[in-house]
Design a protein around this motif. Structure first.
Motif, PDB file in Angstrom:
ATOM      1  N   SER A   1     -61.514  14.574   3.703  1.00 18.72           N
ATOM      2  CA  SER A   1     -62.424  14.302   4.811  1.00 18.72           C
ATOM      3  C   SER A   1     -62.925  15.600   5.435  1.00 18.72           C
ATOM      4  O   SER A   1     -62.265  16.633   5.388  1.00 18.72           O
ATOM      5  CB  SER A   1     -61.710  13.432   5.851  1.00 18.72           C
ATOM      6  N   VAL A   2     -64.088  15.547   6.024  1.00 21.74           N
ATOM      7  CA  VAL A   2     -64.670  16.707   6.705  1.00 21.74           C
ATOM      8  C   VAL A   2     -63.736  17.149   7.839  1.00 21.74           C
ATOM      9  O   VAL A   2     -63.518  18.340   8.049  1.00 21.74           O
ATOM     10  CB  VAL A   2     -66.062  16.360   7.291  1.00 21.74           C
ATOM     11  N   ILE A   3     -63.171  16.175   8.556  1.00 21.30           N
ATOM     12  CA  ILE A   3     -62.270  16.491   9.667  1.00 21.30           C
ATOM     13  C   ILE A   3     -61.004  17.166   9.144  1.00 21.30           C
ATOM     14  O   ILE A   3     -60.522  18.139   9.728  1.00 21.30           O
ATOM     15  CB  ILE A   3     -61.949  15.229  10.496  1.00 21.30           C
ATOM     16  N   ALA A   4     -60.477  16.680   8.022  1.00 22.65           N
ATOM     17  CA  ALA A   4     -59.282  17.304   7.425  1.00 22.65           C
ATOM     18  C   ALA A   4     -59.578  18.744   7.020  1.00 22.65           C
ATOM     19  O   ALA A   4     -58.774  19.649   7.273  1.00 22.65           O
ATOM     20  CB  ALA A   4     -58.818  16.495   6.214  1.00 22.65           C
ATOM     21  N   ASN A   5     -60.729  18.963   6.394  1.00 23.43           N
ATOM     22  CA  ASN A   5     -61.106  20.316   5.983  1.00 23.43           C
ATOM     23  C   ASN A   5     -61.250  21.233   7.197  1.00 23.43           C
ATOM     24  O   ASN A   5     -60.803  22.385   7.182  1.00 23.43           O
ATOM     25  CB  ASN A   5     -62.415  20.305   5.189  1.00 23.43           C
ATOM     26  N   PHE A   6     -61.882  20.725   8.256  1.00 24.58           N
ATOM     27  CA  PHE A   6     -62.048  21.501   9.476  1.00 24.58           C
ATOM     28  C   PHE A   6     -60.688  21.885  10.066  1.00 24.58           C
ATOM     29  O   PHE A   6     -60.461  23.040  10.433  1.00 24.58           O
ATOM     30  CB  PHE A   6     -62.865  20.703  10.501  1.00 24.58           C
TER      31      PHE A   6
ATOM     32  N   VAL B   1     -64.606  19.593  23.973  1.00 23.35           N
ATOM     33  CA  VAL B   1     -66.008  19.872  23.669  1.00 23.35           C
ATOM     34  C   VAL B   1     -66.123  21.122  22.786  1.00 23.35           C
ATOM     35  O   VAL B   1     -66.865  21.129  21.800  1.00 23.35           O
ATOM     36  CB  VAL B   1     -66.833  20.028  24.973  1.00 23.35           C
ATOM     37  N   ASP B   2     -65.369  22.186  23.110  1.00 22.78           N
ATOM     38  CA  ASP B   2     -65.403  23.398  22.280  1.00 22.78           C
ATOM     39  C   ASP B   2     -64.900  23.111  20.866  1.00 22.78           C
ATOM     40  O   ASP B   2     -65.452  23.607  19.888  1.00 22.78           O
ATOM     41  CB  ASP B   2     -64.559  24.518  22.905  1.00 22.78           C
ATOM     42  N   THR B   3     -63.844  22.286  20.767  1.00 21.10           N
ATOM     43  CA  THR B   3     -63.302  21.934  19.453  1.00 21.10           C
ATOM     44  C   THR B   3     -64.336  21.153  18.654  1.00 21.10           C
ATOM     45  O   THR B   3     -64.578  21.436  17.477  1.00 21.10           O
ATOM     46  CB  THR B   3     -62.005  21.108  19.604  1.00 21.10           C
ATOM     47  N   TYR B   4     -64.977  20.184  19.298  1.00 19.33           N
ATOM     48  CA  TYR B   4     -65.996  19.381  18.622  1.00 19.33           C
ATOM     49  C   TYR B   4     -67.205  20.227  18.237  1.00 19.33           C
ATOM     50  O   TYR B   4     -67.738  20.090  17.139  1.00 19.33           O
ATOM     51  CB  TYR B   4     -66.419  18.201  19.520  1.00 19.33           C
ATOM     52  N   ASN B   5     -67.644  21.128  19.119  1.00 16.06           N
ATOM     53  CA  ASN B   5     -68.767  22.010  18.788  1.00 16.06           C
ATOM     54  C   ASN B   5     -68.446  22.898  17.588  1.00 16.06           C
ATOM     55  O   ASN B   5     -69.300  23.137  16.734  1.00 16.06           O
ATOM     56  CB  ASN B   5     -69.163  22.868  19.997  1.00 16.06           C
ATOM     57  N   ALA B   6     -67.206  23.364  17.508  1.00 16.48           N
ATOM     58  CA  ALA B   6     -66.781  24.168  16.351  1.00 16.48           C
ATOM     59  C   ALA B   6     -66.832  23.308  15.082  1.00 16.48           C
ATOM     60  O   ALA B   6     -67.252  23.779  14.016  1.00 16.48           O
ATOM     61  CB  ALA B   6     -65.367  24.717  16.569  1.00 16.48           C
ATOM     62  N   PHE B   7     -66.426  22.031  15.197  1.00 14.52           N
ATOM     63  CA  PHE B   7     -66.483  21.102  14.065  1.00 14.52           C
ATOM     64  C   PHE B   7     -67.926  20.911  13.597  1.00 14.52           C
ATOM     65  O   PHE B   7     -68.215  20.952  12.395  1.00 14.52           O
ATOM     66  CB  PHE B   7     -65.857  19.755  14.461  1.00 14.52           C
TER      67      PHE B   7
ATOM     68  N   THR C   1     -69.137  11.244  15.347  1.00 21.08           N
ATOM     69  CA  THR C   1     -69.221  11.286  16.813  1.00 21.08           C
ATOM     70  C   THR C   1     -68.007  12.007  17.387  1.00 21.08           C
ATOM     71  O   THR C   1     -66.955  12.085  16.737  1.00 21.08           O
ATOM     72  CB  THR C   1     -69.263   9.863  17.400  1.00 21.08           C
ATOM     73  N   ILE C   2     -68.131  12.480  18.635  1.00 23.25           N
ATOM     74  CA  ILE C   2     -67.004  13.146  19.284  1.00 23.25           C
ATOM     75  C   ILE C   2     -65.839  12.167  19.472  1.00 23.25           C
ATOM     76  O   ILE C   2     -64.675  12.552  19.371  1.00 23.25           O
ATOM     77  CB  ILE C   2     -67.421  13.809  20.621  1.00 23.25           C
ATOM     78  N   GLU C   3     -66.142  10.890  19.699  1.00 16.85           N
ATOM     79  CA  GLU C   3     -65.090   9.884  19.870  1.00 16.85           C
ATOM     80  C   GLU C   3     -64.295   9.706  18.571  1.00 16.85           C
ATOM     81  O   GLU C   3     -63.066   9.682  18.579  1.00 16.85           O
ATOM     82  CB  GLU C   3     -65.675   8.531  20.307  1.00 16.85           C
ATOM     83  N   ASN C   4     -65.018   9.567  17.451  1.00 14.26           N
ATOM     84  CA  ASN C   4     -64.357   9.404  16.159  1.00 14.26           C
ATOM     85  C   ASN C   4     -63.570  10.669  15.794  1.00 14.26           C
ATOM     86  O   ASN C   4     -62.443  10.594  15.310  1.00 14.26           O
ATOM     87  CB  ASN C   4     -65.394   9.085  15.080  1.00 14.26           C
ATOM     88  N   PHE C   5     -64.166  11.824  16.042  1.00 12.50           N
ATOM     89  CA  PHE C   5     -63.488  13.097  15.779  1.00 12.50           C
ATOM     90  C   PHE C   5     -62.178  13.164  16.575  1.00 12.50           C
ATOM     91  O   PHE C   5     -61.128  13.507  16.023  1.00 12.50           O
ATOM     92  CB  PHE C   5     -64.414  14.262  16.172  1.00 12.50           C
ATOM     93  N   GLY C   6     -62.256  12.819  17.858  1.00 13.13           N
ATOM     94  CA  GLY C   6     -61.065  12.862  18.717  1.00 13.13           C
ATOM     95  C   GLY C   6     -59.969  11.915  18.256  1.00 13.13           C
ATOM     96  O   GLY C   6     -58.782  12.236  18.342  1.00 13.13           O
ATOM     97  N   ARG C   7     -60.359  10.749  17.747  1.00  8.17           N
ATOM     98  CA  ARG C   7     -59.364   9.776  17.245  1.00  8.17           C
ATOM     99  C   ARG C   7     -58.695  10.271  15.966  1.00  8.17           C
ATOM    100  O   ARG C   7     -57.512  10.034  15.747  1.00  8.17           O
ATOM    101  CB  ARG C   7     -60.022   8.433  16.965  1.00  8.17           C
ATOM    102  N   LYS C   8     -59.457  10.952  15.108  1.00  2.00           N
ATOM    103  CA  LYS C   8     -58.943  11.275  13.774  1.00  2.00           C
ATOM    104  C   LYS C   8     -58.338  12.672  13.627  1.00  2.00           C
ATOM    105  O   LYS C   8     -57.530  12.891  12.732  1.00  2.00           O
ATOM    106  CB  LYS C   8     -60.063  11.107  12.741  1.00  2.00           C
TER     107      LYS C   8
ATOM    108  N   ARG D   1     -56.061  14.351  15.106  1.00  2.00           N
ATOM    109  CA  ARG D   1     -54.599  14.481  15.159  1.00  2.00           C
ATOM    110  C   ARG D   1     -53.912  13.971  13.887  1.00  2.00           C
ATOM    111  O   ARG D   1     -52.752  14.274  13.650  1.00  2.00           O
ATOM    112  CB  ARG D   1     -54.039  13.795  16.408  1.00  2.00           C
ATOM    113  N   ASN D   2     -54.644  13.223  13.037  1.00  3.61           N
ATOM    114  CA  ASN D   2     -54.079  12.836  11.734  1.00  3.61           C
ATOM    115  C   ASN D   2     -53.864  14.079  10.867  1.00  3.61           C
ATOM    116  O   ASN D   2     -53.034  14.071   9.957  1.00  3.61           O
ATOM    117  CB  ASN D   2     -55.007  11.872  10.991  1.00  3.61           C
ATOM    118  N   TYR D   3     -54.639  15.116  11.111  1.00  2.00           N
ATOM    119  CA  TYR D   3     -54.608  16.323  10.273  1.00  2.00           C
ATOM    120  C   TYR D   3     -54.032  17.526  11.014  1.00  2.00           C
ATOM    121  O   TYR D   3     -53.737  18.548  10.390  1.00  2.00           O
ATOM    122  CB  TYR D   3     -56.022  16.645   9.780  1.00  2.00           C
ATOM    123  N   ALA D   4     -53.903  17.415  12.335  1.00  2.00           N
ATOM    124  CA  ALA D   4     -53.330  18.497  13.146  1.00  2.00           C
ATOM    125  C   ALA D   4     -52.449  17.829  14.204  1.00  2.00           C
ATOM    126  O   ALA D   4     -52.779  17.762  15.377  1.00  2.00           O
ATOM    127  CB  ALA D   4     -54.442  19.321  13.795  1.00  2.00           C
ATOM    128  N   ASN D   5     -51.298  17.304  13.739  1.00  2.00           N
ATOM    129  CA  ASN D   5     -50.471  16.459  14.611  1.00  2.00           C
ATOM    130  C   ASN D   5     -49.770  17.240  15.718  1.00  2.00           C
ATOM    131  O   ASN D   5     -49.153  16.659  16.593  1.00  2.00           O
ATOM    132  CB  ASN D   5     -49.461  15.644  13.794  1.00  2.00           C
TER     133      ASN D   5
END
Length: 108
Positions: free
Chosen positions: A2-7, A23-29, A42-49, A51-55
């Motif tokens: 996933s893009v989020i996992a790679n990030f 917001v800074d974390t999402y902007n970096a993503f 979306t920032i909401e989906n990013f925020g939910r997911k 922690r699956n990759y950075a617990n």
């Protein structure tokens, strides 16, 4: 993957006690995804997911200085994480947050 996992793998590192705004974390993503020509979410989906990759990341409030008013404001963020400085996609954001931290230490 996933893009989020790679990030998370490429751009985040565990750092106990450190704090980055959501917001800074999402902007970096967003910058990371665009740089790599990958889809964003979306920032909401990013925020939910994320922690699956950075617990090690923990929901946390922090304060930042509003550059327009110079007042401290409460901001939602993540504790125990840093944006990796060697990643070109977030170097501007890291520099921006360092300026905010410098302003905070001058004011305190």
């Amino acid at each position: 993957g996933s893009v989020i996992a790679n990030f998370a793998h490429d751009c985040l590192e565990e750092s106990l006690g450190d704090w980055v705004s959501k917001v800074d974390t999402y902007n970096a993503f967003i910058k990371y995804a665009r740089l790599k020509d990958l889809p964003v979410t979306t920032i909401e989906n990013f925020g939910r997911k994320i922690r699956n990759y950075a617990n090690y990341m923990v929901d946390s409030k922090g304060s930042q200085v509003n550059p327009l008013t110079s007042n401290k404001v409460q901001v939602n963020g993540w504790r125990n994480v840093l944006l990796k400085e060697n990643n070109n996609a977030n170097s501007e954001i890291v520099a921006e947050s360092e300026i905010i931290h410098q302003q905070e230490s001058l004011l305190s």
